[in-house]
Design a protein around this motif. Structure first.
Motif, mmCIF file in Angstrom:
data_model
loop_
_atom_site.group_PDB
_atom_site.id
_atom_site.type_symbol
_atom_site.label_atom_id
_atom_site.label_comp_id
_atom_site.label_asym_id
_atom_site.label_seq_id
_atom_site.Cartn_x
_atom_site.Cartn_y
_atom_site.Cartn_z
ATOM 1 N N UNK A 150 0.838 -1.199 0.000
ATOM 2 C CA UNK A 150 0.000 0.000 0.000
ATOM 3 C C UNK A 150 0.874 1.250 0.000
ATOM 4 N N UNK A 151 2.189 1.036 -0.079
ATOM 5 C CA UNK A 151 3.106 2.173 -0.094
ATOM 6 C C UNK A 151 3.275 2.669 -1.519
ATOM 7 N N UNK A 152 2.179 3.109 -2.081
ATOM 8 C CA UNK A 152 2.189 3.606 -3.445
ATOM 9 C C UNK A 152 1.296 4.836 -3.444
ATOM 10 N N UNK A 153 1.661 5.877 -4.182
ATOM 11 C CA UNK A 153 0.847 7.103 -4.149
ATOM 12 C C UNK A 153 -0.621 6.844 -4.494
ATOM 13 N N UNK A 154 -0.874 5.840 -5.370
ATOM 14 C CA UNK A 154 -2.253 5.598 -5.802
ATOM 15 C C UNK A 154 -3.009 4.684 -4.843
ATOM 16 N N UNK A 155 -2.284 3.954 -3.990
ATOM 17 C CA UNK A 155 -2.931 2.946 -3.157
ATOM 18 C C UNK A 155 -3.821 3.593 -2.109
ATOM 19 N N UNK A 156 -4.963 2.941 -1.844
ATOM 20 C CA UNK A 156 -5.866 3.484 -0.823
ATOM 21 C C UNK A 156 -6.868 2.433 -0.393
ATOM 22 N N UNK A 157 -7.606 2.805 0.644
ATOM 23 C CA UNK A 157 -8.718 1.962 1.087
ATOM 24 C C UNK A 157 -10.007 2.629 0.665
ATOM 25 N N UNK A 158 -10.955 1.852 0.123
ATOM 26 C CA UNK A 158 -12.247 2.430 -0.245
ATOM 27 C C UNK A 158 -13.161 2.348 0.963
ATOM 28 N N UNK A 159 -13.776 3.482 1.297
ATOM 29 C CA UNK A 159 -14.653 3.477 2.471
ATOM 30 C C UNK A 159 -16.117 3.321 2.076
ATOM 31 N N UNK A 160 -16.430 3.572 0.800
ATOM 32 C CA UNK A 160 -17.811 3.411 0.345
ATOM 33 C C UNK A 160 -17.795 3.010 -1.121
ATOM 34 N N UNK A 161 -18.918 3.138 -1.791
ATOM 35 C CA UNK A 161 -18.984 2.767 -3.202
ATOM 36 C C UNK A 161 -19.344 1.306 -3.393
ATOM 37 N N UNK A 162 -19.311 0.888 -4.633
ATOM 38 C CA UNK A 162 -19.695 -0.495 -4.948
ATOM 39 C C UNK A 162 -18.619 -1.139 -5.822
ATOM 40 N N UNK A 163 -18.629 -2.469 -5.822
ATOM 41 C CA UNK A 163 -17.641 -3.192 -6.620
ATOM 42 C C UNK A 163 -18.346 -4.180 -7.530
ATOM 43 N N UNK A 164 -17.948 -4.203 -8.808
ATOM 44 C CA UNK A 164 -18.411 -5.271 -9.700
ATOM 45 C C UNK A 164 -17.194 -6.045 -10.188
ATOM 46 N N UNK A 165 -17.394 -7.314 -10.440
ATOM 47 C CA UNK A 165 -16.303 -8.151 -10.946
ATOM 48 C C UNK A 165 -16.542 -8.407 -12.429
#
Lengths: 271, 230
Positions: A150-165
């Protein structure tokens, strides 16, 4: 398919404004060419003088390399890929992540931004089971253990939203040439969208449902030509029937990243 | 001499193949040969549990053949039987030769074959379907696998025995054949055939397999080409 037929198809596509060289579908074991002038690339193999396909997919030649672009299959991690995963399990020294692949991934303690003293901090304060993370593949060993950082400028945790596979082989099509397809969907639906190389797509915004439909449309028709135009028409049709909202989030995706990065700092401060 | 159903000696029953018939499987196919219908579904490569079954060198190919209870005139007891266990094993060895298992150590590729309707030649229909389903699932394979049985009925070699013919003769020879490398990955014999008979029947099978290969290729291409023209 003879050469003449291929030409005909390309001509008719050119008339429609879509030209694609990715047309011919090959099946496993199919003879691609019988010459030593070409090299077998991905999903191909040589036997004697001949090159054969190893997978079901679209035939592509680039320079002197012949390769088969698969149309189905599972995600195979590569170092440097940005992927989306779900925290499955918490262990003593890190997190086990489901990444939509034959293997689970792992985030070691050294893979997160902050220093963690395991005596003082419980690991589920950083990432709890069920959390969505967007990280980078740091290591993919021959023994098939995948490490994410997660040590990447773009890396993050999503706190909301939805995911599709979606299928991982359709990801390049969803992104499009230099991001044309995904930015079109983003602009039209005013959604925040993150695409993981592993085929997991995160979305957040007012018109999520339309964006999801568009993403699934791209998945279903990924191998067809002129898809960008059809998705554009679809989005216009769907969005046109909706009353326009007064305020629309105009902030860019990068700004959202900053916001969620500050969320992570908040976690750190809370300890 | 005409056969009971009016076919020529080297004429197969009507063959229909369709790829991508199941939504939730990674790859699937339905093969219909005469009145025999086989549906194959492929899942994976995916994690293999329990862990002690994992192979650190290569993926495990797990084949399960089963007959639907309603597939024959007499009800088939659901669950594994001596017969289904044996067919699962020979199917596995028929497919294992072509599937690239080295790329996914510790994982498993599950192949489930369901016989919806049985009228002789269920294992061969199952292998044809499984091979298509594996290709559809995007698994690396060096070749497709084709399979057909031939036998001897009333002193004559005939291909693709129907249920009625199988009852009369009791001797047939199911074969799985790799059309590119021209190898045989399944060879079983029921009943009694002489050495010369086996040679003759085998030749017939191989010719049949080459015909089936064309149908398989068409079925795979059709799935994607039909959508391309939309």
């Amino acid at each position: 398919m003879t050469e003449k037929n291929t030409n005909d198809i390309q001509k008719s596509d050119a008339a429609n404004g879509n030209v694609s060289d990715e047309k011919k579908i090959v099946v496993p074991g199919e003879l691609l060419m019988e010459t030593m002038d070409y090299l077998p690339g991905k999903n191909c193999f040589r036997e004697g003088n001949a090159i054969y396909a190893k997978k079901l997919g679209l035939l592509r030649t680039s320079g002197r390399v012949v390769e088969v672009v698969p149309v189905s299959g599972v995600y195979n991690p590569e170092v440097g890929d940005m992927i989306i995963g779900v925290v499955d399990e918490i262990q003593n020294a890190g997190w086990v992540i489901d990444i939509n692949a034959p293997y689970t991934a792992f985030i070691p303690l050294s893979g997160v931004r902050e220093f963690i003293d395991t005596n003082k901090t419980s690991l589920n304060q950083i990432y709890a089971a069920g959390d969505l993370i967007y990280g980078k593949v740091m290591m993919f060993s021959p023994s098939k253990s995948v490490h994410i950082t997660m040590q990447d400028p773009k890396a993050k945790k999503f706190t909301d939203g939805r995911v599709v596979r979606i299928n991982t082989t359709k990801v390049p099509r969803l992104i499009g040439r230099s991001g044309s397809m995904i930015s079109m969907i983003k602009d039209a639906t005013k959604c925040f969208i993150s695409v993981g190389q592993n085929g997991m797509v995160w979305l957040k915004g007012e018109n999520e449902d339309i964006a999801i439909k568009a993403v699934q449309m791209v998945e279903e028709y990924a191998h067809t030509t002129g898809l960008t135009d059809r998705v554009d028409a679809f989005l216009k049709k769907e969005l046109g029937s909706r009353p326009a909202k007064k305020e629309s989030p105009k902030e860019s995706f990068e700004e959202y990243s900053k916001e969620s990065a500050s969320n992570e700092e908040y976690v750190e401060a809370k300890e | 001499m005409a056969r009971k159903d009016g076919r020529k000696a080297d004429e197969m029953r009507e063959v229909k193949m369709e790829v991508g018939v199941l939504r939730n499987a990674d790859g699937s196919a339905r093969v219909q040969i005469g009145k025999t219908i086989a549906v194959a579904s492929v899942f994976g490569p995916r994690e293999l549990h329990p862990k002690h079954l994992q192979d650190n060198e290569k993926a495990v190919l797990n084949c399960i053949y089963m007959m639907a209870p309603f597939s024959t005139t007499e009800r088939v007891r659901p669950g594994p039987s001596r017969r289904s266990h044996e067919i699962s094993l020979v199917t596995k060895s028929a497919l294992e030769k072509v599937v690239n298992l080295k790329d996914h150590p510790k994982a498993v590729i599950d192949v489930y074959i369901l016989i919806e309707q049985a009228n002789a030649g269920t294992r061969t229909a199952g292998i044809n379907a499984a091979s298509l389903a594996l290709a559809d699932a995007g698994i690396q394979m060096s070749d497709l696998v084709t399979s057909i049985a031939s036998g001897k009925v009333d002193g004559e070699y005939v291909i693709d025995l129907s249920g009625d013919e199988e009852k009369i003769t009791g001797c047939d020879l199911p074969v799985a054949y790799l059309p590119r490398s021209k190898e045989i990955t399944l060879l079983q014999m029921d009943g009694d055939l002489s050495k010369a008979d086996v040679k003759g029947v085998l030749k017939m099978c191989i010719r049949g397999c080459e015909k089936l290969h064309k149908i398989q290729v068409d079925a795979l291409k059709k799935k994607w080409e039909a959508e391309t023209s939309k």
